[in-house]
Design a protein around this motif. Structure first.
Motif, short mmCIF file in Angstrom:
data_model
loop_
_atom_site.label_atom_id
_atom_site.label_comp_id
_atom_site.label_asym_id
_atom_site.label_seq_id
_atom_site.Cartn_x
_atom_site.Cartn_y
_atom_site.Cartn_z
N LEU A 58 -10.70 10.05 17.36
CA LEU A 58 -9.29 9.87 17.72
C LEU A 58 -8.56 11.20 17.73
CD1 LEU A 58 -6.87 8.03 18.31
CD2 LEU A 58 -6.55 7.79 15.83
N PHE A 59 -8.83 12.07 16.77
CA PHE A 59 -8.22 13.41 16.79
C PHE A 59 -8.56 14.12 18.10
CE2 PHE A 59 -7.81 13.27 12.05
CZ PHE A 59 -6.47 13.58 12.00
N GLY A 60 -9.81 14.03 18.53
CA GLY A 60 -10.20 14.67 19.78
C GLY A 60 -9.42 14.13 20.96
N GLN A 61 -9.21 12.81 21.02
CA GLN A 61 -8.45 12.22 22.12
C GLN A 61 -7.00 12.68 22.11
OE1 GLN A 61 -8.94 7.96 21.85
NE2 GLN A 61 -11.18 8.06 22.03
N ILE A 62 -6.40 12.75 20.93
CA ILE A 62 -5.00 13.17 20.83
C ILE A 62 -4.84 14.63 21.23
CG2 ILE A 62 -3.13 13.61 19.18
CD1 ILE A 62 -4.07 11.11 17.67
N PHE A 63 -5.72 15.49 20.77
CA PHE A 63 -5.59 16.92 21.06
C PHE A 63 -5.90 17.25 22.51
CE2 PHE A 63 -6.70 17.74 16.35
CZ PHE A 63 -5.38 17.53 16.01
N ASP A 64 -6.72 16.42 23.17
CA ASP A 64 -7.04 16.68 24.57
C ASP A 64 -5.96 16.16 25.52
OD1 ASP A 64 -9.37 17.98 24.01
OD2 ASP A 64 -10.65 16.23 24.26
N ALA A 65 -5.20 15.15 25.09
CA ALA A 65 -4.13 14.61 25.94
C ALA A 65 -2.89 14.37 25.08
CB ALA A 65 -4.59 13.32 26.61
N PRO A 66 -2.28 15.43 24.55
CA PRO A 66 -1.17 15.26 23.61
C PRO A 66 0.04 14.56 24.20
CG PRO A 66 -1.42 17.56 24.24
CD PRO A 66 -2.61 16.85 24.78
N ALA A 67 0.33 14.78 25.49
CA ALA A 67 1.50 14.14 26.08
C ALA A 67 1.35 12.62 26.10
CB ALA A 67 1.72 14.66 27.50
N GLU A 68 0.13 12.13 26.29
CA GLU A 68 -0.10 10.69 26.32
C GLU A 68 0.00 10.07 24.93
OE1 GLU A 68 -3.80 9.90 28.19
OE2 GLU A 68 -3.37 11.13 29.97
N HIS A 69 -0.23 10.86 23.91
CA HIS A 69 -0.26 10.32 22.54
C HIS A 69 0.95 10.77 21.71
CE1 HIS A 69 -4.41 8.77 22.81
NE2 HIS A 69 -4.64 9.82 23.57
N ALA A 70 1.91 11.46 22.32
CA ALA A 70 3.03 12.02 21.56
C ALA A 70 3.84 10.93 20.86
CB ALA A 70 3.93 12.84 22.47
N HIS A 71 3.87 9.73 21.45
CA HIS A 71 4.63 8.64 20.83
C HIS A 71 3.91 8.04 19.63
CE1 HIS A 71 1.73 6.70 23.48
NE2 HIS A 71 1.90 5.59 22.80
N ARG A 72 2.62 8.36 19.46
CA ARG A 72 1.84 7.77 18.37
C ARG A 72 1.81 8.66 17.13
NH1 ARG A 72 -4.00 6.26 20.34
NH2 ARG A 72 -3.92 5.09 18.38
N VAL A 73 2.21 9.92 17.27
CA VAL A 73 2.10 10.87 16.17
C VAL A 73 3.46 11.50 15.91
CG1 VAL A 73 -0.28 11.37 16.82
CG2 VAL A 73 1.54 12.85 17.66
N ASP A 74 3.53 12.30 14.87
CA ASP A 74 4.71 13.13 14.64
C ASP A 74 4.61 14.29 15.63
OD1 ASP A 74 6.58 14.99 13.80
OD2 ASP A 74 6.28 14.57 11.68
#
Length: 430
Positions: free
Chosen positions: A260-276
Motif C-alpha cells: 500500500l505504501f508503494g501504491q500511495i507513493f507512486d500515485a500520491p494525487a490519487e491517494h491524497a484524500h486517504r492520508v495526511d
C-alpha cells in the motif's frame, strides 16, 4: 526466596532440578497443527511452514504489490538507508508473540513468525517454543533464517520485537543477535501518514481502515500470553490455533501494508484524500523530490478535505519559495490572506516580509502588517505577546522606511533630476 517468586519458578520448571514438563513437553500441538520438528544443536524446535501464491491478497491488497516497490517509493521509505537496500525480494518480514506486552528479561518470545518471498510464493514460517526449555532450540533455528536476509521489515519491531529477541539471545548465553544491514519499521511512516486521520495507528486499525481486512474470529493480543500459559500448565493446545492464525495475519498484513505504501507513493494525487497530505508533502520534500511534490500537490488540492486544504496550500507556498518560485508562493499567500484564521495571519506576515525585503515595496509591506495586526486584535485564540510586539516593531520600521523614501523622492535634487528626465523624454518624442 519470596513465596510468589518461588511459585513462579516452579511453574516454569526452573527451580532446582528440571521437572517432568521440562524433560517431556506437552503433547498434542504437532497433531493439531501441520508442522514439523527442526533439529538443532540445542534440541528440536516445532516449525510450521505455509506458502501463499503471490496472486493471493490480504484484504484488498495483493501480496505481489510489495514486490513492485518503485525506486521513488524506496527513496521515500529509506530515511537514512540507501534506497537500493530496500529490496522486498531480499526482505524478512518479522513478528513475535510473547508472554508479556511490557518486554524485559522475564518476557519470552514463544512464537516467532517470519516470512519472505520465494519464487512465486510468499513463504511464512512460525517457530514455536512448547516450553521454556526449548528456547535455545527456537533461537538456534531462527538464527539461521535471520542471518540470511539483509533487510528486516517489522511493525514496531525497532522498539519491541528486535530488542526482545536481542535480550533472549543474551539471556540464553548464545552469541549476540547480529542486526541486519537495514531495518524498515513500518510503524513510523504509518504514523506520519495516518496519525491525524485514524484514531489509532495500531496494525489492527490500519487493517480495517486501509487494507479491508476484517478478522472475524481473531484472538486479541492481550489474551495471547494467557493462552500460552494455559498450554504450558495444562496442555490445552486448541486455543493456540487462534494464536498461530493471529501471527500469520499480522505478517500478511505487514506485506500488504508495504504494498500500500508503494501504491500511495507512486500515485500520491490519487491517494491524497486517504492520508495526511501535509505529512506526505513533507515526506517528499525531505527526500529531495520537490518537483514531484509540487506537481501532485497542485493536482490534489480539490481532493483533500477543506480542513486540510489551507495547511497544504501553506506547505506548497514554502516549497515554492525554497525552489525559487517566489511568484507562485506569493499567489498562494495572497489566496490564504483572503481567508480567515491562523493561516491568513501567517500569510499576511509572509507577504509583509516578501514586499519589504524582495520588492522594497514598503507601502504594500505596511498594509500586510497592518492586516496581520488587525487579525491578531480579533483572534479567538490566545495570542503570544511576543508575536504582537514583533509585528508592531516591523510596522514601525516600515513606517520609518516609507517616510524616508517619500522624503528622498521629494528632495529638490531628486525632483530636478526627474523634471530633466521628463523634458528629455519630451524632446525625443518631439
Amino acid at each position: 526466596m519470596p513465596g510468589d517468586l518461588a511459585s513462579k519458578l516452579r511453574q516454569w520448571n526452573a527451580a532446582g532440578r528440571p521437572g517432568p514438563a521440562a524433560r517431556a513437553p506437552r503433547p498434542g500441538i504437532e497433531r493439531m497443527l501441520p508442522g514439523r520438528f527442526e533439529r538443532t544443536p540445542h534440541g528440536d524446535c516445532f516449525v510450521i511452514e505455509r506458502r501463499y501464491p503471490l496472486a493471493s491478497s490480504q484484504g484488498t491488497i495483493a501480496l505481489a504489490s510489495a514486490l513492485q516497490l518503485s525506486p521513488r517509493a524506496r527513496q521515500l521509505l529509506a530515511r537514512g538507508h540507501p534506497p537500493e537496500a530496500l529490496d522486498p525480494s531480499r526482505a524478512l518480514f518479522l513478528d513475535t508473540e510473547t508472554t508479556g506486552l511490557a518486554g524485559g528479561t522475564g518476557t519470552y518470545a514463544f512464537l516467532v513468525g517470519a516470512g519472505y518471498f520465494d519464487g512465486g510464493d510468499f513463504c511464512l514460517r512460525q517457530y514455536f517454543m512448547r516450553h521454556p526449555g526449548e528456547e535455545a532450540a527456537l533461537l538456534a533455528a531462527l538464527a539461521d533464517l535471520l542471518n540470511g536476509f539483509p533487510l528486516w521489515v517489522t511493525f514496531n519491531g525497532k522498539t519491541f520485537d528486535v530488542p526482545l529477541l536481542e535480550t533472549r539471545f543474551l539471556v540464553t548465553r548464545r552469541q549476540r543477535l547480529a542486526p541486519p544491514g537495514h531495518h524498515l519499521d513500518l510503524l513510523h511512516p504509518a504514523r506520519r501518514l495516518w496519525r491525524t486521520r485514524l484514531p489509532s495507528c495500531a496494525l489492527g486499525s490500519l487493517e480495517r481502515a486501509l487494507l479491508g481486512v476484517q478478522r472475524t474470529e481473531d484472538v486479541p493480543a492481550w489474551l495471547i500470553p494467557g493462552i500460552y500459559f494455559d498450554y504450558v500448565r495444562r496442555g490445552r493446545c486448541e486455543p493456540l490455533g487462534g494464536v498461530f492464525a493471529h501471527n500469520a495475519d499480522d505478517l500478511l498484513s505487514l506485506v500488504a501494508l508495504l504494498g500500500l505504501f508503494g501504491q500511495i507513493f507512486d500515485a500520491p494525487a490519487e491517494h491524497a484524500h486517504r492520508v495526511d497530505s501535509i505529512a506526505l508533502l513533507r515526506l517528499f520534500t525531505r527526500a529531495g523530490l520537490t518537483a514531484e511534490a509540487a506537481g501532485w500537490c497542485s493536482a490534489s488540492l480539490e481532493r483533500v478535505p477543506p480542513t486540510e486544504r489551507r495547511g497544504l496550500q501553506w506547505e506548497m507556498a514554502l516549497l515554492l519559495r525554497r525552489a525559487g518560485d517566489r511568484d507562485g508562493a506569493v499567489a498562494l499567500w495572497q489566496h490564504l490572506a483572503g481567508e480567515s484564521g491562523p493561516w491568513a495571519l501567517a500569510a499576511q506576515v509572509e507577504l509583509a516580509k516578501h514586499y519589504e525585503h524582495q520588492r522594497r515595496d514598503y507601502l504594500a509591506a505596511s498594509r500586510a502588517t497592518e492586516a496581520a495586526l488587525a487579525a491578531l486584535a480579533v483572534a479567538p485564540w490566545p495570542v503570544p505577546q511576543q508575536q504582537r510586539q514583533e509585528l508592531e516593531r516591523r510596522l514601525g520600521r516600515l513606517y520609518f522606511r516609507l517616510q524616508r523614501q517619500r522624503t528622498r523622492l521629494s528632495h529638490p535634487a531628486v525632483l530636478g533630476a526627474a523634471s530633466e528626465a521628463g523634458a528629455s523624454a519630451s524632446r525625443q518624442v518631439g
